[in-house]
Design an enzyme around this catalytic site. Structure first.
Site, PDB file in Angstrom:
ATOM      1  N   GLU A 169       6.631   8.010   1.153  1.00  0.00           N
ATOM      2  CA  GLU A 169       7.408   7.698  -0.052  1.00  0.00           C
ATOM      3  C   GLU A 169       8.626   8.623  -0.195  1.00  0.00           C
ATOM      4  O   GLU A 169       8.834   9.257  -1.227  1.00  0.00           O
ATOM      5  CB  GLU A 169       6.503   7.768  -1.283  1.00  0.00           C
ATOM      6  CG  GLU A 169       5.406   6.705  -1.237  1.00  0.00           C
ATOM      7  CD  GLU A 169       4.514   6.721  -2.453  1.00  0.00           C
ATOM      8  OE1 GLU A 169       4.211   5.652  -2.987  1.00  0.00           O
ATOM      9  OE2 GLU A 169       4.097   7.821  -2.884  1.00  0.00           O
ATOM     10  N   HIS A 408      -6.563  -4.608 -10.221  1.00  0.00           N
ATOM     11  CA  HIS A 408      -6.054  -3.334  -9.720  1.00  0.00           C
ATOM     12  C   HIS A 408      -7.217  -2.402  -9.424  1.00  0.00           C
ATOM     13  O   HIS A 408      -8.084  -2.189 -10.263  1.00  0.00           O
ATOM     14  CB  HIS A 408      -5.121  -2.660 -10.728  1.00  0.00           C
ATOM     15  CG  HIS A 408      -4.565  -1.361 -10.228  1.00  0.00           C
ATOM     16  ND1 HIS A 408      -4.760  -0.165 -10.879  1.00  0.00           N
ATOM     17  CD2 HIS A 408      -3.827  -1.069  -9.127  1.00  0.00           C
ATOM     18  CE1 HIS A 408      -4.156   0.800 -10.213  1.00  0.00           C
ATOM     19  NE2 HIS A 408      -3.589   0.283  -9.144  1.00  0.00           N
ATOM     20  N   HIS A 409      -7.233  -1.864  -8.213  1.00  0.00           N
ATOM     21  CA  HIS A 409      -8.238  -0.886  -7.804  1.00  0.00           C
ATOM     22  C   HIS A 409      -7.536   0.387  -7.358  1.00  0.00           C
ATOM     23  O   HIS A 409      -7.024   0.458  -6.237  1.00  0.00           O
ATOM     24  CB  HIS A 409      -9.082  -1.418  -6.632  1.00  0.00           C
ATOM     25  CG  HIS A 409      -9.972  -2.555  -6.985  1.00  0.00           C
ATOM     26  ND1 HIS A 409     -10.492  -3.427  -6.035  1.00  0.00           N
ATOM     27  CD2 HIS A 409     -10.457  -2.978  -8.180  1.00  0.00           C
ATOM     28  CE1 HIS A 409     -11.237  -4.330  -6.632  1.00  0.00           C
ATOM     29  NE2 HIS A 409     -11.225  -4.080  -7.935  1.00  0.00           N
ATOM     30  N   GLU A 410      -7.452   1.383  -8.217  1.00  0.00           N
ATOM     31  CA  GLU A 410      -6.979   2.701  -7.802  1.00  0.00           C
ATOM     32  C   GLU A 410      -8.184   3.466  -7.257  1.00  0.00           C
ATOM     33  O   GLU A 410      -9.133   3.733  -7.987  1.00  0.00           O
ATOM     34  CB  GLU A 410      -6.347   3.454  -8.965  1.00  0.00           C
ATOM     35  CG  GLU A 410      -5.959   4.886  -8.635  1.00  0.00           C
ATOM     36  CD  GLU A 410      -5.097   4.980  -7.379  1.00  0.00           C
ATOM     37  OE1 GLU A 410      -5.547   5.622  -6.418  1.00  0.00           O
ATOM     38  OE2 GLU A 410      -3.980   4.408  -7.364  1.00  0.00           O
ATOM     39  N   HIS A 478      -1.127  -0.172  -1.882  1.00  0.00           N
ATOM     40  CA  HIS A 478      -0.128   0.847  -2.204  1.00  0.00           C
ATOM     41  C   HIS A 478      -0.629   2.204  -1.712  1.00  0.00           C
ATOM     42  O   HIS A 478      -1.834   2.446  -1.641  1.00  0.00           O
ATOM     43  CB  HIS A 478       0.143   0.901  -3.703  1.00  0.00           C
ATOM     44  CG  HIS A 478       1.079  -0.174  -4.167  1.00  0.00           C
ATOM     45  ND1 HIS A 478       2.168   0.084  -4.968  1.00  0.00           N
ATOM     46  CD2 HIS A 478       1.109  -1.504  -3.924  1.00  0.00           C
ATOM     47  CE1 HIS A 478       2.820  -1.046  -5.205  1.00  0.00           C
ATOM     48  NE2 HIS A 478       2.181  -2.029  -4.587  1.00  0.00           N
ATOM     49  N   GLU A 479       0.327   3.066  -1.358  1.00  0.00           N
ATOM     50  CA  GLU A 479       0.032   4.387  -0.777  1.00  0.00           C
ATOM     51  C   GLU A 479      -0.794   4.282   0.512  1.00  0.00           C
ATOM     52  O   GLU A 479      -1.565   5.177   0.846  1.00  0.00           O
ATOM     53  CB  GLU A 479      -0.691   5.312  -1.774  1.00  0.00           C
ATOM     54  CG  GLU A 479       0.117   5.676  -2.991  1.00  0.00           C
ATOM     55  CD  GLU A 479      -0.003   4.650  -4.114  1.00  0.00           C
ATOM     56  OE1 GLU A 479       0.978   4.419  -4.839  1.00  0.00           O
ATOM     57  OE2 GLU A 479      -1.108   4.071  -4.252  1.00  0.00           O
ATOM     58  N   GLU A 503       9.281   2.349  -8.400  1.00  0.00           N
ATOM     59  CA  GLU A 503       8.613   3.112  -9.448  1.00  0.00           C
ATOM     60  C   GLU A 503       9.153   4.538  -9.564  1.00  0.00           C
ATOM     61  O   GLU A 503       9.130   5.121 -10.657  1.00  0.00           O
ATOM     62  CB  GLU A 503       7.110   3.161  -9.176  1.00  0.00           C
ATOM     63  CG  GLU A 503       6.728   3.940  -7.924  1.00  0.00           C
ATOM     64  CD  GLU A 503       5.260   3.794  -7.576  1.00  0.00           C
ATOM     65  OE1 GLU A 503       4.725   2.691  -7.759  1.00  0.00           O
ATOM     66  OE2 GLU A 503       4.650   4.773  -7.112  1.00  0.00           O
TER      67      GLU A 503
END
Length: 699
Positions: A169, A408-410, A478-479, A503
């Site tokens: 990032e 959404h799964h963080e 993501h990430e 973001e």
């Protein structure tokens, strides 16, 4: 007589130890050679000129003799492959896959270990990989290093980011290779976890340009059961060497023959448009393995997300109080929680009213108070909603409005915990009709000591895609490690972030105006990116007068990104109320397609500008996006890509005369003209600006 025989013998030996294969158009030539010590090497020519000088190949093994010398050639085989295949979702309805292949079968004289090197030469570049056949002398083995070199002929200008094992990032640096130095960077950039192995380590894909205008890109394809490859730069010798990401104890990869490495790729062209438009990375991946792809559909979505980034609401429910108490005690919420039933219904209403497919909700589940930065094993269970999020009622409401919910799964980087809960989490999604999941991997990885880009994590990201396919679900990570074309094999892996997204503009130094002109030459070569464009309130002082952060583009450029940043999963990232104030500009986001029959790269220069036109899947409508860096730009676009004999209404969303990404970013104008395929359009792009155009056929 003896002298003549010696000369003849050397000639025969050289002909055996040197092999050549050319691209279908003969522009690119790949030369393989065994050096005097039996060391494999290769070189690459483009239009008769050397681009990659003699470069070594090899693999180091743990506790075994390195596979980097003492080889002899057992056999060679050449073949041609030419096909067209249809992606489930994509930039084109049909992709040409045409290459010439050379397979060199090697055996190490002392150990008798066999290793093949496979080269595929396309018109836009080459790919090569190490292949370990099933054999008696090599079964289970551990790779301790890979000695793949890319020896360039000059000090190229490079667009690079640090070779960080944990994050991609970063904003791009634009320097000569000889000027690469991570110690000179300002790393106060909003990235929470950094693991940079050395001052000269850079990430691939590495985009470069020579002094004579030759574009070279080094990357990889089909990273499966293998760590990510970064590069170490020896700027004084213009030499790049592979750097594999290690695991917690320093090993790079655990393999069992038969197996293969990922493809190492080199794209070469004197036209930058060829790099952006290349599908070589996809072509080097295996074809689709799914029998049923009917559930894989493009989506345009909004979500409860940006409002947390700008401080309007929060992911957590109770503030500083730990999450496990939420369900056992009557705790007062802070009143700033974004993922409430009431707020979610407002987003669903907005989506339904404006023809959007889905709504993403972050912060819906218990655990957000207790995870950030704590490196904790069990934070989320991915099934328990907060008390103010009625998942059953929301699901029913969305169904009534013909809107799909996106889960959404963080994971908080706790990969083992996520895998333990994965099936129950996917069961919940199926129960409430969520067709897609956005996963997140913020923070240091658990198991502790592993990196985001290591073999274990690559296997995890691919496993989640495969397990999602078992449930007929789509995945947006993501990430994660950056994609390398795996979406061809598992097209339900619909998108990923895996780069510095929009973001960062909400709470950090943001992304420079050139950022979006570089990503299509780098990150997007491996697959669609969930960049989250569409920010209309550019300056964060709108939410807090003390904030100085802003999006480093004009509003018109935010519209153009829907065309230049390919993804079949596109978010309208701003708050609904910000769109309602500018519905004339929002019309482009409503209209623009996300799945395409054709794509034309009209102009391209990394770090400077990009203009792309795309034709809607199954329709006659076209859309165009033109973006620039921090510099004002004028350009004339020839519309010869439009259908001959068809007239179109061109609706042009462009920067106003006084627009400027820094001084006046939200100034735009809209005009309409009639055009055909013989027309030309003069475009004026403000500093940090862009132009977005829709072409509607006139009946």
């Amino acid at each position: 007589m003896k002298h003549i025989f010696s000369i003849f013998f050397v000639f025969i030996l050289c002909s055996i130890n040197a092999q050549n294969v050319k691209s279908p158009s003969n522009k690119i030539s790949l030369n393989f050679k065994l050096l005097e010590n039996g060391k494999p090497s290769y070189s690459v020519d483009y239009n008769g000129k050397t681009v990659i000088e003699e470069s070594s190949l090899g693999i180091k093994l743990k506790e075994k003799k390195a596979l980097n010398s003492d080889f002899e050639i057992l056999s060679t085989k050449t073949s041609e492959f030419n096909e067209s295949w249809k992606p489930v979702l994509g930039e084109k309805s049909s992709i040409l896959n045409h290459y010439n292949e050379l397979t060199v079968a090697l055996v190490q004289k002392e150990t008798k270990v066999k290793m093949n090197i496979i080269f595929r030469v396309f018109d836009e570049g080459i790919g090569f990989r190490y292949d370990f056949p099933k054999q008696e002398n090599l079964n289970y083995f551990i790779i301790s290093d890979e000695e793949t070199q890319f020896n360039l002929t000059e000090d190229y200008k490079a667009f690079w980011i640090p070779g960080d094992f944990d994050s991609n990032e970063y904003a791009y640096n634009e320097t000569k290779l000889s000027e690469v130095d991570n110690t000179k960077l300002d790393l106060n950039n909003g990235i929470g976890v950094k693991s940079i192995p050395g001052k000269y380590a850079v990430q691939s894909p590495l985009m470069m340009k020579s002094s004579t205008g030759l574009y070279v890109n080094i990357f990889e394809a089909a990273v499966v059961n293998y760590p990510v490859m970064h590069l170490n730069v020896d700027g004084s010798k213009f030499k790049l060497t592979s750097v594999l990401v290690p695991n917690a104890i320093g090993d790079k990869a655990y393999l069992q023959a038969p197996c293969v490495s990922p493809w190492r790729t080199i794209m070469i062209s004197n036209d930058a448009r060829d790099v952006v438009g290349s599908h070589m990375i996809l072509n080097l991946n295996e074809p689709c393995k799914l029998d049923d792809v009917s559930y894989i559909k493009p989506m345009k979505y909004i979500g409860i997300w940006w409002e947390m980034h700008v401080g309007v609401s929060t992911w957590d429910y109770t503030g500083s109080q730990v999450a496990q108490n939420v369900l056992t005690q009557s705790l007062a919420p802070t009143g700033k929680h974004g993922a409430t039933t009431e707020n979610t219904k407002k987003y669903i209403d907005f989506a339904a009213k404006n023809g959007f497919d889905g709504v993403l909700v972050e912060g819906w589940n218990v655990g957000w108070e207790d995870w950030n930065g704590n490196w904790k094993e069990e934070v989320f269970d991915f099934t328990t909603p907060y008390p103010d999020f009625d998942i059953k009622a929301i699901s029913a409401y969305a169904k009534e409005k013909n809107v799909k919910m996106i889960m959404h799964h963080e994971t908080s980087g706790s990969v083992g915990n996520y895998e333990r809960h994965l099936d129950r989490a996917f069961d919940l999604m199926k129960k409430y009709d969520y067709p897609a999941v956005k996963t997140g991997y913020v923070g240091k990885i658990i198991p502790r000591g592993e990196f985001h880009d290591g073999q274990a994590m690559v296997n995890h990201f691919n496993f989640v895609a495969k397990r999602a396919a078992d449930y007929k679900l789509m995945l947006n990570s993501h990430e994660s490690s950056r994609p390398t074309g795996y979406s061809r094999t598992y097209p339900n892996y619909i998108a990923a972030e895996a780069a510095r997204g929009n973001e960062f503009s909400g709470w950090s130094i943001g992304n420079p105006p050139s950022h979006e002109t570089i990503l299509p030459f780098t990150r997007l070569l491996g697959g669609p990116m969930d960049y989250t464009p569409g920010i209309f309130e550019i300056k964060m002082s709108y939410y807090d007068k003390n904030k100085k952060e802003q999006v480093h583009t004009t509003l018109a450029k935010q519209l153009a990104l829907y065309v230049t940043m390919y993804s079949p999963l596109q978010m309208a990232a701003d708050l609904p109320e910000n769109y309602e104030k500018r519905m004339d500009a929002f019309q482009f986001i409503k209209d623009v397609a996300v799945d395409w029959d054709d794509t034309k790269i009209l102009e391209a220069e990394p770090g400077d500008y990009l203009t792309i036109a795309r034709k809607t899947k199954g329709k006659e409508t076209w859309f165009l996006g033109a973006i620039t860096d921090e510099n004002y730009r004028k350009t004339t676009i020839v519309l010869d890509f439009l259908t001959k004999g068809q007239k179109y209404k061109a609706i042009i969303y462009e920067d106003a005369k006084d627009a400027d990404w820094k001084k006046n970013p939200m100034a735009y104008k809209i005009r309409t003209v009639e055009v055909n395929n013989k027309s030309k359009l003069n475009l004026v792009l403000a500093p940090g600006g862009g132009t977005a155009i829709s072409f509607e056929p006139i009946k």
